[in-house]
Design a protein around this motif. Structure first.
Motif, PDB file in Angstrom:
ATOM      1  N   GLY A  86     -96.621  41.658  11.163  1.00 38.98           N
ATOM      2  CA  GLY A  86     -95.324  42.284  11.405  1.00 38.98           C
ATOM      3  C   GLY A  86     -94.142  41.659  10.688  1.00 38.98           C
ATOM      4  O   GLY A  86     -93.111  42.307  10.500  1.00 38.98           O
ATOM      5  N   GLU A 107     -98.830  47.323  13.120  1.00 38.02           N
ATOM      6  CA  GLU A 107     -98.396  46.159  13.916  1.00 38.02           C
ATOM      7  C   GLU A 107     -98.177  46.631  15.352  1.00 38.02           C
ATOM      8  O   GLU A 107     -97.494  47.621  15.581  1.00 38.02           O
ATOM      9  CB  GLU A 107     -97.107  45.587  13.311  1.00 38.02           C
ATOM     10  CG  GLU A 107     -96.317  44.659  14.214  1.00 38.02           C
ATOM     11  CD  GLU A 107     -97.060  43.369  14.579  1.00 38.02           C
ATOM     12  OE1 GLU A 107     -97.507  42.660  13.663  1.00 38.02           O
ATOM     13  OE2 GLU A 107     -97.174  43.094  15.786  1.00 38.02           O
ATOM     14  N   ASP A 109     -96.604  45.040  17.771  1.00 40.44           N
ATOM     15  CA  ASP A 109     -95.391  44.568  18.437  1.00 40.44           C
ATOM     16  C   ASP A 109     -94.146  44.818  17.580  1.00 40.44           C
ATOM     17  O   ASP A 109     -93.842  44.062  16.649  1.00 40.44           O
ATOM     18  CB  ASP A 109     -95.537  43.070  18.728  1.00 40.44           C
ATOM     19  CG  ASP A 109     -94.452  42.552  19.664  1.00 40.44           C
ATOM     20  OD1 ASP A 109     -93.428  43.259  19.851  1.00 40.44           O
ATOM     21  OD2 ASP A 109     -94.613  41.436  20.195  1.00 40.44           O
ATOM     22  N   GLU A 110     -93.431  45.863  17.934  1.00 39.46           N
ATOM     23  CA  GLU A 110     -92.207  46.217  17.215  1.00 39.46           C
ATOM     24  C   GLU A 110     -91.197  45.065  17.216  1.00 39.46           C
ATOM     25  O   GLU A 110     -90.422  44.902  16.269  1.00 39.46           O
ATOM     26  CB  GLU A 110     -91.586  47.460  17.878  1.00 39.46           C
ATOM     27  CG  GLU A 110     -90.506  48.099  17.071  1.00 39.46           C
ATOM     28  CD  GLU A 110     -90.122  49.489  17.600  1.00 39.46           C
ATOM     29  OE1 GLU A 110     -90.368  49.762  18.798  1.00 39.46           O
ATOM     30  OE2 GLU A 110     -89.579  50.268  16.812  1.00 39.46           O
ATOM     31  N   VAL A 113     -91.449  42.875  14.154  1.00 39.79           N
ATOM     32  CA  VAL A 113     -90.875  43.495  12.952  1.00 39.79           C
ATOM     33  C   VAL A 113     -89.354  43.384  12.999  1.00 39.79           C
ATOM     34  O   VAL A 113     -88.722  42.982  12.017  1.00 39.79           O
ATOM     35  CB  VAL A 113     -91.304  44.982  12.839  1.00 39.79           C
ATOM     36  CG1 VAL A 113     -90.675  45.629  11.609  1.00 39.79           C
ATOM     37  CG2 VAL A 113     -92.821  45.108  12.792  1.00 39.79           C
ATOM     38  N   ILE A 142     -96.199  51.393  14.149  1.00 40.22           N
ATOM     39  CA  ILE A 142     -96.191  50.522  15.326  1.00 40.22           C
ATOM     40  C   ILE A 142     -97.276  51.047  16.253  1.00 40.22           C
ATOM     41  O   ILE A 142     -97.182  52.161  16.774  1.00 40.22           O
ATOM     42  CB  ILE A 142     -94.822  50.543  16.037  1.00 40.22           C
ATOM     43  CG1 ILE A 142     -93.713  50.056  15.089  1.00 40.22           C
ATOM     44  CG2 ILE A 142     -94.860  49.704  17.317  1.00 40.22           C
ATOM     45  CD1 ILE A 142     -93.849  48.626  14.614  1.00 40.22           C
TER      46      ILE A 142
END
Ligand code: AG3
Length: 281
Positions: A86, A107, A109-110, A113, A142
């Motif tokens: 991320g 990914e 887990d936003e 990012v 995501i």
């Protein structure tokens, strides 16, 4: 005068630490606790659930090694999938390859990012384009990589797993079942790579992952590299599908990349492994 430090504790009280000036950010995301520190000598430090993910100064010692050996061993990598990653460092390295037509990063887990985009000097321009859907060769999703791969209706030349350790959210990424769905979603010729933990401190995790991969891929290779910020040497596992020799890389393509840590002309040096570990593998 009081000195402040961030230390990641590994099993048996082995620590890897940085002197830090301050903590810039901390949050509890949907999946994990995220912290960002300003270190004295290595730029910013990204920590997830107490474990070091990267330092700005030296992150290439991980990202170059995770990405380029497989990309240069594959004769023509056009479609690439990154699971995790991320912070964007892995996708940044993938997109340096001109053969790549499309690279997708999934990914879970936003929050990783977002924090990386806001705080880290790793791939913020790339992350900005990905968020705005303005990167012609790249896509950010995501979502859950396990589910994504199981349901994907496309095939990939290279699959790169840039995850946290095989505990917590990343655990399933080290299962035989997951390796099977990765194998299925590789093209006739394809390569899979995952980071596999500290050689000395996660030896059992490395052995388990290696054994599970052996059940699924046509051939499996292990290698190690000293990564700045991790309890080195760090291990990597490569699964091969079809006719590719991971012992050979395209040195010409490698030269154009002007790498700093991974040396394609000394590719064979990657395969160094302490004898007792090799005997167990
Ligand atoms: N991915 C995490 C590697 C695992 C680190 N483990 C540890 N420190 N215990 C790195 C993310 C960088 N893109």
């Amino acid at each position: 005068e009081k000195e402040r430090a961030f230390i990641e504790w590994y099993p048996r009280g082995y620590g890897v630490g940085f002197k830090v000036k301050e903590r810039l950010f901390e949050t509890q995301t949907e999946y994990q606790r995220l912290e960002i520190y300003e270190t004295e000598g290595f730029g910013k430090l990204l920590v997830l659930d107490g474990t070091v993910q990267l330092v700005e100064v030296g992150e290439e010692s991980y990202h170059e090694v995770l990405v380029h050996p497989v990309m240069l061993a594959h004769p023509n990598p056009r479609r690439v999938l990154v699971i995790g990653g991320g912070d964007g460092g892995t996708l940044r390295e993938v997109l340096r390859h001109k053969t790549v037509e499309k690279a997708t990063m999934v990914e879970i887990d936003e929050g990783v990012v977002e924090a990386s985009y806001l705080y880290l000097d790793v791939a913020s321009e790339l992350l900005d384009r990905l968020i705005k859907k303005g990167e012609p060769r790249g896509e950010l999703i995501i979502g859950d990589g396990v589910k994504y791969l199981r349901e994907a209706d496309e095939r990939f030349d290279v699959i790169i797993v840039d995850s946290t350790d095989p505990v917590g959210p990343a655990k399933l990424l080290f299962s035989e079942e997951f390796y099977r769905s990765a194998y299925e979603k590789l093209n006739e010729r394809g390569l899979y790579i995952t980071q596999a933990g500290s050689v000395y401190l996660f030896t059992n995790e490395l052995l388990d992952a290696y054994k599970a991969m052996k059940k699924v891929f046509d051939r499996v290779y292990y290698f190690s590299f000293p990564v700045i910020g991790y309890a080195s040497p760090w291990s990597f596992l490569v699964g091969v599908k079809g006719d590719i020799d991971f012992r050979k890389v395209d040195v010409e393509r490698g030269r154009e990349l002007e790498l700093y840590y991974y040396d394609p002309e000394r590719h064979e040096t990657l395969f160094q492994m302490p004898k007792y570990v090799r005997d167990l593998l």
